[in-house]
Motif scaffolding. Structure first.
Motif, PDB file in Angstrom:
ATOM      1  N   VAL A  62       0.844  -1.202   0.000  1.00  0.00           N
ATOM      2  CA  VAL A  62       0.000   0.000   0.000  1.00  0.00           C
ATOM      3  C   VAL A  62       0.880   1.255   0.000  1.00  0.00           C
ATOM      4  CG1 VAL A  62      -1.699   1.352   1.316  1.00  0.00           C
ATOM      5  CG2 VAL A  62      -1.993  -1.126   1.074  1.00  0.00           C
ATOM      6  N   ALA A  63       1.961   1.250   0.758  1.00  0.00           N
ATOM      7  CA  ALA A  63       2.858   2.408   0.790  1.00  0.00           C
ATOM      8  C   ALA A  63       3.460   2.673  -0.584  1.00  0.00           C
ATOM      9  CB  ALA A  63       3.957   2.203   1.831  1.00  0.00           C
ATOM     10  N   LEU A  64       3.879   1.615  -1.277  1.00  0.00           N
ATOM     11  CA  LEU A  64       4.409   1.771  -2.631  1.00  0.00           C
ATOM     12  C   LEU A  64       3.348   2.320  -3.584  1.00  0.00           C
ATOM     13  CD1 LEU A  64       6.486  -1.504  -2.867  1.00  0.00           C
ATOM     14  CD2 LEU A  64       7.382   0.785  -3.367  1.00  0.00           C
ATOM     15  N   TYR A  65       2.154   1.781  -3.516  1.00  0.00           N
ATOM     16  CA  TYR A  65       1.059   2.203  -4.390  1.00  0.00           C
ATOM     17  C   TYR A  65       0.728   3.682  -4.179  1.00  0.00           C
ATOM     18  CZ  TYR A  65      -3.468   1.656  -6.852  1.00  0.00           C
ATOM     19  OH  TYR A  65      -4.531   1.743  -7.721  1.00  0.00           O
ATOM     20  N   VAL A  66       0.598   4.081  -2.913  1.00  0.00           N
ATOM     21  CA  VAL A  66       0.260   5.469  -2.598  1.00  0.00           C
ATOM     22  C   VAL A  66       1.382   6.408  -3.029  1.00  0.00           C
ATOM     23  CG1 VAL A  66      -0.150   7.094  -0.698  1.00  0.00           C
ATOM     24  CG2 VAL A  66      -1.380   4.913  -0.776  1.00  0.00           C
ATOM     25  N   ALA A  67       2.625   6.030  -2.762  1.00  0.00           N
ATOM     26  CA  ALA A  67       3.747   6.877  -3.187  1.00  0.00           C
ATOM     27  C   ALA A  67       3.750   7.042  -4.697  1.00  0.00           C
ATOM     28  CB  ALA A  67       5.072   6.286  -2.706  1.00  0.00           C
ATOM     29  N   LEU A  68       3.512   5.949  -5.427  1.00  0.00           N
ATOM     30  CA  LEU A  68       3.501   6.021  -6.887  1.00  0.00           C
ATOM     31  C   LEU A  68       2.361   6.905  -7.383  1.00  0.00           C
ATOM     32  CD1 LEU A  68       4.597   5.202  -9.641  1.00  0.00           C
ATOM     33  CD2 LEU A  68       3.098   3.196  -9.520  1.00  0.00           C
ATOM     34  N   LEU A  69       1.158   6.693  -6.866  1.00  0.00           N
ATOM     35  CA  LEU A  69       0.026   7.507  -7.302  1.00  0.00           C
ATOM     36  C   LEU A  69       0.224   8.966  -6.930  1.00  0.00           C
ATOM     37  CD1 LEU A  69      -3.083   5.237  -6.623  1.00  0.00           C
ATOM     38  CD2 LEU A  69      -1.614   5.357  -8.642  1.00  0.00           C
ATOM     39  N   LEU A 103      10.407   6.345  -3.296  1.00  0.00           N
ATOM     40  CA  LEU A 103      10.527   5.862  -4.669  1.00  0.00           C
ATOM     41  C   LEU A 103      11.963   6.067  -5.139  1.00  0.00           C
ATOM     42  CD1 LEU A 103       7.223   7.269  -6.176  1.00  0.00           C
ATOM     43  CD2 LEU A 103       7.704   4.915  -5.461  1.00  0.00           C
ATOM     44  N   LEU A 104      12.540   5.024  -5.691  1.00  0.00           N
ATOM     45  CA  LEU A 104      13.924   5.087  -6.162  1.00  0.00           C
ATOM     46  C   LEU A 104      14.005   5.490  -7.625  1.00  0.00           C
ATOM     47  CD1 LEU A 104      15.132   1.792  -4.475  1.00  0.00           C
ATOM     48  CD2 LEU A 104      15.426   4.129  -3.634  1.00  0.00           C
ATOM     49  N   LYS A 105      13.033   5.026  -8.416  1.00  0.00           N
ATOM     50  CA  LYS A 105      13.006   5.361  -9.842  1.00  0.00           C
ATOM     51  C   LYS A 105      11.577   5.272 -10.327  1.00  0.00           C
ATOM     52  CE  LYS A 105      14.930   4.440 -14.321  1.00  0.00           C
ATOM     53  NZ  LYS A 105      14.495   3.618 -15.357  1.00  0.00           N
ATOM     54  N   ARG A 108       8.725   5.361 -17.416  1.00  0.00           N
ATOM     55  CA  ARG A 108       7.473   5.434 -18.177  1.00  0.00           C
ATOM     56  C   ARG A 108       6.567   4.245 -17.899  1.00  0.00           C
ATOM     57  NH1 ARG A 108       7.636   4.697 -23.166  1.00  0.00           N
ATOM     58  NH2 ARG A 108       9.721   3.875 -23.311  1.00  0.00           N
ATOM     59  N   THR A 109       7.168   3.058 -17.718  1.00  0.00           N
ATOM     60  CA  THR A 109       6.352   1.851 -17.572  1.00  0.00           C
ATOM     61  C   THR A 109       6.620   1.067 -16.289  1.00  0.00           C
ATOM     62  OG1 THR A 109       7.947   0.514 -18.809  1.00  0.00           O
ATOM     63  CG2 THR A 109       6.164   1.547 -20.073  1.00  0.00           C
ATOM     64  N   LEU A 110       7.622   1.468 -15.527  1.00  0.00           N
ATOM     65  CA  LEU A 110       7.973   0.748 -14.309  1.00  0.00           C
ATOM     66  C   LEU A 110       8.486   1.710 -13.250  1.00  0.00           C
ATOM     67  CD1 LEU A 110       8.140  -2.285 -13.340  1.00  0.00           C
ATOM     68  CD2 LEU A 110      10.582  -2.124 -13.826  1.00  0.00           C
ATOM     69  N   ALA A 111       8.080   1.479 -12.021  1.00  0.00           N
ATOM     70  CA  ALA A 111       8.564   2.261 -10.887  1.00  0.00           C
ATOM     71  C   ALA A 111       9.101   1.311  -9.825  1.00  0.00           C
ATOM     72  CB  ALA A 111       7.449   3.113 -10.303  1.00  0.00           C
ATOM     73  N   THR A 112      10.154   1.732  -9.154  1.00  0.00           N
ATOM     74  CA  THR A 112      10.765   0.931  -8.096  1.00  0.00           C
ATOM     75  C   THR A 112      10.885   1.782  -6.841  1.00  0.00           C
ATOM     76  OG1 THR A 112      12.034  -0.326  -9.718  1.00  0.00           O
ATOM     77  CG2 THR A 112      12.809  -0.418  -7.441  1.00  0.00           C
ATOM     78  N   GLY A 113      10.604   1.169  -5.700  1.00  0.00           N
ATOM     79  CA  GLY A 113      10.710   1.882  -4.430  1.00  0.00           C
ATOM     80  C   GLY A 113      11.082   0.952  -3.306  1.00  0.00           C
ATOM     81  N   GLU A 114      11.411   1.559  -2.182  1.00  0.00           N
ATOM     82  CA  GLU A 114      11.707   0.772  -0.981  1.00  0.00           C
ATOM     83  C   GLU A 114      10.844   1.282   0.161  1.00  0.00           C
ATOM     84  OE1 GLU A 114      15.697   1.053   0.477  1.00  0.00           O
ATOM     85  OE2 GLU A 114      15.657   3.229   0.565  1.00  0.00           O
ATOM     86  N   VAL A 115      10.558   0.370   1.091  1.00  0.00           N
ATOM     87  CA  VAL A 115       9.723   0.700   2.240  1.00  0.00           C
ATOM     88  C   VAL A 115      10.409   0.182   3.493  1.00  0.00           C
ATOM     89  CG1 VAL A 115       7.458   0.454   3.320  1.00  0.00           C
ATOM     90  CG2 VAL A 115       7.640   0.445   0.824  1.00  0.00           C
ATOM     91  N   LEU A 116      10.556   1.051   4.474  1.00  0.00           N
ATOM     92  CA  LEU A 116      10.977   0.635   5.801  1.00  0.00           C
ATOM     93  C   LEU A 116       9.724   0.542   6.652  1.00  0.00           C
ATOM     94  CD1 LEU A 116      14.198   2.756   6.328  1.00  0.00           C
ATOM     95  CD2 LEU A 116      14.048   0.274   6.099  1.00  0.00           C
ATOM     96  N   ALA A 129      11.330  -3.609   2.605  1.00  0.00           N
ATOM     97  CA  ALA A 129      10.766  -4.170   1.376  1.00  0.00           C
ATOM     98  C   ALA A 129      11.223  -3.340   0.183  1.00  0.00           C
ATOM     99  CB  ALA A 129       9.246  -4.188   1.446  1.00  0.00           C
ATOM    100  N   VAL A 130      11.435  -4.019  -0.918  1.00  0.00           N
ATOM    101  CA  VAL A 130      11.729  -3.375  -2.191  1.00  0.00           C
ATOM    102  C   VAL A 130      10.719  -3.920  -3.179  1.00  0.00           C
ATOM    103  CG1 VAL A 130      13.405  -3.062  -4.045  1.00  0.00           C
ATOM    104  CG2 VAL A 130      14.181  -3.140  -1.666  1.00  0.00           C
ATOM    105  N   GLY A 131      10.072  -3.020  -3.914  1.00  0.00           N
ATOM    106  CA  GLY A 131       9.055  -3.470  -4.847  1.00  0.00           C
ATOM    107  C   GLY A 131       9.037  -2.649  -6.113  1.00  0.00           C
ATOM    108  N   SER A 132       8.338  -3.193  -7.104  1.00  0.00           N
ATOM    109  CA  SER A 132       8.172  -2.470  -8.355  1.00  0.00           C
ATOM    110  C   SER A 132       6.722  -2.543  -8.782  1.00  0.00           C
ATOM    111  CB  SER A 132       9.096  -3.026  -9.444  1.00  0.00           C
ATOM    112  OG  SER A 132       8.855  -4.396  -9.654  1.00  0.00           O
TER     113      SER A 132
END
Length: 139
Positions: A62-69, A103-105, A108-116, A129-132
């Motif tokens: 959820v943290a990755l999703y919210v950060a991306l949006l 968010l680390l990157k 256009r089609t992919l995002a990568t981030g880390e969550v503590l 966690a690290v996710g894309s």
């Protein structure tokens, strides 16, 4: 929805409407990141009096999703493509779980981030966690 950067209330409204099953609360969003809180209850615990791995991974996702949006705008069809979680220490059963995403990157089609992930009130992370996320072409 628009690709303009949404406010915290707009994101919270989106999650409430589109994901009513989501138990997380957005505490902050912006600066290529987000902070999420999940109140821990009995359903989140596993034997041994600790927060379960699936609960921690859900907060990270959820943290990755919210950060991306928060970065690209509300694009509902952005989806998780990978999530790797390292469990570092036993989370406190009586404390909320806090997920702090960076968010680390964002391409256009992919995002990568880390969550503590933290137990509220404890300074050391309980998991990392690290996710894309795949970003749909039409946004």
């Amino acid at each position: 929805m628009s690709a303009a950067r949404p406010s915290l209330p707009q994101l919270a409204d989106f999650l409430r409407t589109e994901f009513p099953q989501n138990p997380c609360v957005i505490e902050a969003v912006g600066e290529r990141g987000a902070t999420i809180r999940k109140a821990v209850d009995e359903a989140d615990l596993r034997p041994g009096g600790t927060v379960s791995g699936p609960t921690l991974m859900m907060v990270a996702d959820v943290a990755l999703y919210v950060a991306l949006l928060g970065e690209i705008g509300i694009v509902p069809l952005a989806v998780t493509t990978n999530l790797n979680t390292t469990f570092l220490r036993k989370p406190a059963a009586g404390c909320d779980v806090i997920g702090v995403c960076r968010l680390l990157k964002v391409g256009r089609t992919l995002a990568t981030g880390e969550v503590l992930l933290y137990s509220d009130g404890h300074p050391e992370p309980v998991a990392h966690a690290v996710g894309s996320y795949a970003i749909p072409a039409a946004r």
